[in-house]
Motif scaffolding. Structure first.
Motif, mmCIF file in Angstrom:
data_model
loop_
_atom_site.group_PDB
_atom_site.id
_atom_site.type_symbol
_atom_site.label_atom_id
_atom_site.label_comp_id
_atom_site.label_asym_id
_atom_site.label_seq_id
_atom_site.Cartn_x
_atom_site.Cartn_y
_atom_site.Cartn_z
ATOM 1 N N MET A 12 0.879 -0.874 -0.218
ATOM 2 C CA MET A 12 -0.232 -0.197 0.553
ATOM 3 C C MET A 12 0.761 0.992 -0.204
ATOM 4 S SD MET A 12 -3.186 -0.228 -0.476
ATOM 5 C CE MET A 12 -4.534 1.100 0.143
ATOM 6 N N SER A 13 1.874 1.250 1.165
ATOM 7 C CA SER A 13 2.595 2.309 0.875
ATOM 8 C C SER A 13 3.856 2.721 -0.613
ATOM 9 C CB SER A 13 3.838 2.496 1.938
ATOM 10 O OG SER A 13 5.052 1.262 1.156
ATOM 11 N N LEU A 14 4.130 1.138 -1.583
ATOM 12 C CA LEU A 14 3.996 1.703 -2.725
ATOM 13 C C LEU A 14 3.581 2.038 -3.359
ATOM 14 C CD1 LEU A 14 6.229 -1.446 -3.270
ATOM 15 C CD2 LEU A 14 7.126 0.927 -2.632
ATOM 16 N N LYS B 106 2.898 6.506 -3.004
ATOM 17 C CA LYS B 106 3.389 6.781 -3.384
ATOM 18 C C LYS B 106 3.809 7.193 -4.688
ATOM 19 C CE LYS B 106 7.200 5.202 0.145
ATOM 20 N NZ LYS B 106 8.481 4.764 0.395
ATOM 21 N N GLY B 107 2.942 6.069 -5.223
ATOM 22 C CA GLY B 107 3.262 6.366 -7.267
ATOM 23 C C GLY B 107 1.601 7.337 -7.214
ATOM 24 N N GLY B 108 1.301 7.937 -6.470
ATOM 25 C CA GLY B 108 0.599 8.808 -6.554
ATOM 26 C C GLY B 108 -0.483 8.981 -8.413
ATOM 27 N N ASP B 109 -1.431 7.673 -8.190
ATOM 28 C CA ASP B 109 -1.992 7.506 -9.314
ATOM 29 C C ASP B 109 -2.876 6.556 -8.722
ATOM 30 O OD1 ASP B 109 -2.270 7.264 -12.213
ATOM 31 O OD2 ASP B 109 -0.433 6.759 -12.663
ATOM 32 N N SER B 110 -4.073 6.667 -9.982
ATOM 33 C CA SER B 110 -5.206 5.524 -9.735
ATOM 34 C C SER B 110 -4.683 4.403 -10.261
ATOM 35 C CB SER B 110 -6.033 5.820 -10.935
ATOM 36 O OG SER B 110 -6.603 7.557 -10.543
ATOM 37 N N PHE B 111 -5.189 3.303 -9.412
ATOM 38 C CA PHE B 111 -4.954 1.621 -9.849
ATOM 39 C C PHE B 111 -6.537 0.974 -9.682
ATOM 40 C CE2 PHE B 111 -0.999 3.208 -7.796
ATOM 41 C CZ PHE B 111 -0.455 2.689 -8.485
ATOM 42 N N LYS C 115 -1.398 15.185 1.744
ATOM 43 C CA LYS C 115 -2.192 15.163 2.553
ATOM 44 C C LYS C 115 -3.629 16.188 2.794
ATOM 45 C CE LYS C 115 0.717 12.603 4.843
ATOM 46 N NZ LYS C 115 1.995 12.770 6.194
ATOM 47 N N ASN C 116 -3.205 17.658 1.781
ATOM 48 C CA ASN C 116 -4.222 18.421 2.338
ATOM 49 C C ASN C 116 -5.364 18.040 2.163
ATOM 50 O OD1 ASN C 116 -5.029 20.114 -0.084
ATOM 51 N ND2 ASN C 116 -2.617 20.128 -0.731
ATOM 52 N N LYS C 117 -6.311 19.013 2.775
ATOM 53 C CA LYS C 117 -8.117 18.751 2.298
ATOM 54 C C LYS C 117 -8.276 18.331 0.871
ATOM 55 C CE LYS C 117 -12.739 19.583 3.737
ATOM 56 N NZ LYS C 117 -13.119 20.937 4.852
ATOM 57 N N GLU C 118 -8.011 19.973 -0.040
ATOM 58 C CA GLU C 118 -7.811 20.101 -1.748
ATOM 59 C C GLU C 118 -7.823 19.172 -2.388
ATOM 60 O OE1 GLU C 118 -6.753 22.698 0.186
ATOM 61 O OE2 GLU C 118 -8.656 23.379 0.486
ATOM 62 N N ALA C 119 -6.212 18.291 -2.250
ATOM 63 C CA ALA C 119 -6.107 17.366 -3.102
ATOM 64 C C ALA C 119 -6.529 16.196 -2.247
ATOM 65 C CB ALA C 119 -4.509 16.885 -2.244
ATOM 66 N N ARG C 120 -7.473 15.720 -1.065
ATOM 67 C CA ARG C 120 -8.075 14.299 -1.067
ATOM 68 C C ARG C 120 -9.217 14.389 -2.274
ATOM 69 N NH1 ARG C 120 -6.971 16.136 4.541
ATOM 70 N NH2 ARG C 120 -8.711 15.758 4.643
ATOM 71 N N LEU C 121 -10.271 15.473 -1.403
ATOM 72 C CA LEU C 121 -11.180 16.047 -2.256
ATOM 73 C C LEU C 121 -10.620 15.849 -4.024
ATOM 74 C CD1 LEU C 121 -14.282 15.926 -2.640
ATOM 75 C CD2 LEU C 121 -12.886 19.052 -2.446
ATOM 76 N N TYR D 276 3.070 8.546 3.809
ATOM 77 C CA TYR D 276 3.006 8.015 2.665
ATOM 78 C C TYR D 276 1.528 9.142 1.513
ATOM 79 C CZ TYR D 276 5.372 4.058 4.081
ATOM 80 O OH TYR D 276 5.931 3.555 5.263
ATOM 81 N N GLY D 277 0.788 10.153 2.382
ATOM 82 C CA GLY D 277 -0.427 10.527 1.560
ATOM 83 C C GLY D 277 -1.417 9.823 1.588
ATOM 84 N N TYR D 278 -2.656 9.715 0.823
ATOM 85 C CA TYR D 278 -4.192 9.530 1.170
ATOM 86 C C TYR D 278 -4.124 8.702 -0.324
ATOM 87 C CZ TYR D 278 -8.761 10.345 0.671
ATOM 88 O OH TYR D 278 -10.376 10.004 0.923
ATOM 89 N N ALA D 279 -5.003 7.351 0.634
ATOM 90 C CA ALA D 279 -5.749 6.454 -0.669
ATOM 91 C C ALA D 279 -7.122 6.333 -0.311
ATOM 92 C CB ALA D 279 -4.589 4.993 0.255
ATOM 93 N N TYR D 280 -7.886 6.110 -1.618
ATOM 94 C CA TYR D 280 -9.367 5.849 -1.329
ATOM 95 C C TYR D 280 -9.550 4.786 -2.210
ATOM 96 C CZ TYR D 280 -14.063 7.644 -1.621
ATOM 97 O OH TYR D 280 -15.622 7.967 -2.022
ATOM 98 N N VAL D 281 -10.195 4.149 -1.801
ATOM 99 C CA VAL D 281 -10.916 2.780 -2.286
ATOM 100 C C VAL D 281 -12.509 2.702 -3.047
ATOM 101 C CG1 VAL D 281 -10.363 0.392 -2.952
ATOM 102 C CG2 VAL D 281 -8.336 1.909 -1.718
ATOM 103 N N LEU D 282 -12.975 2.483 -3.560
ATOM 104 C CA LEU D 282 -14.602 2.512 -4.064
ATOM 105 C C LEU D 282 -14.655 0.771 -4.354
ATOM 106 C CD1 LEU D 282 -15.687 5.453 -5.859
ATOM 107 C CD2 LEU D 282 -15.913 5.057 -4.006
ATOM 108 N N THR D 283 -15.072 1.276 -4.493
ATOM 109 C CA THR D 283 -15.328 -0.513 -4.405
ATOM 110 C C THR D 283 -16.596 -1.044 -5.097
ATOM 111 O OG1 THR D 283 -13.715 -2.104 -2.780
ATOM 112 C CG2 THR D 283 -15.142 -3.904 -3.703
ATOM 113 N N ARG D 284 -16.373 -1.838 -6.839
ATOM 114 C CA ARG D 284 -17.912 -2.070 -7.023
ATOM 115 C C ARG D 284 -18.218 -3.858 -7.380
ATOM 116 N NH1 ARG D 284 -22.468 0.227 -8.745
ATOM 117 N NH2 ARG D 284 -21.547 2.376 -9.971
ATOM 118 N N ALA D 285 -18.945 -3.435 -7.096
ATOM 119 C CA ALA D 285 -19.456 -5.450 -7.526
ATOM 120 C C ALA D 285 -20.242 -5.944 -8.727
ATOM 121 C CB ALA D 285 -20.238 -5.719 -5.990
#
Length: 148
Positions: free
Chosen positions: A33-35, A38-43, A74-80, A123-132
């Motif tokens: 997860m830290s890697l 750090k990649g700062g992208d969408s997966f 970690k700033n609010k705007e970037a997380r949003l 390391y930053g912020y991560a957000y995961v959506l899960t679609r079944a």
């Protein structure tokens, strides 16, 4: 049948997001997860959940599509913005799957969408959506095959 479908599903989503792969427990591993963060992208990760027979020849397969969006900020705007990027990608995937014809020959039905991870780390912020999603397959037997 399931393996072919999963490969086609991954390739279809890869057209929208190059960073698409089968889910192999990445969210359970802190180092992994830290890697990713750090990649700062969408997966996008595809996870086979299970299948069951509807009757003697039809079966239903269930998959989870995990959309991970990360940012080192970690700033609010970037997380949003990061969260909104995940939602936009999910909508693109939904549309692509609705219009796709994969080897299962049936429509892909989107089911529940939920937030499965939302966290700030060192390391930053991560957000995961899960679609079944679910789809049907017909088990081909010699009774169903066409004569040549």
């Amino acid at each position: 049948m399931l393996a072919t479908f999963e490969t086609e599903l991954i390739n279809t989503i890869k057209e929208l997001n190059e960073n698409t792969a089968p889910y192999l427990g990445e969210f359970e591993n802190k180092d992994e997860m830290s890697l990713l963060i750090k990649g700062g992208d969408s997966f996008v990760f595809i996870e086979f959940v299970g299948e069951n027979y509807k009757d003697m020849v039809k079966k239903i397969a269930t998959y989870n599509i995990h959309i991970l969006s990360t940012t080192q900020s970690k700033n609010k705007e970037a997380r949003l913005e990061n969260r909104l990027n995940a939602i936009r990608l999910c909508e693109k995937i939904d549309l692509a799957l609705r219009n796709s014809l994969l080897s299962n020959e049936f429509a892909i039905k989107p089911n529940e969408l939920k937030v499965s991870f939302n966290s700030i780390s060192d390391y930053g912020y991560a957000y995961v959506l899960t679609r079944a999603i679910q789809t049907e397959f017909i088990e081909k037997t010699y009774f169903l095959m066409e004569e040549e």
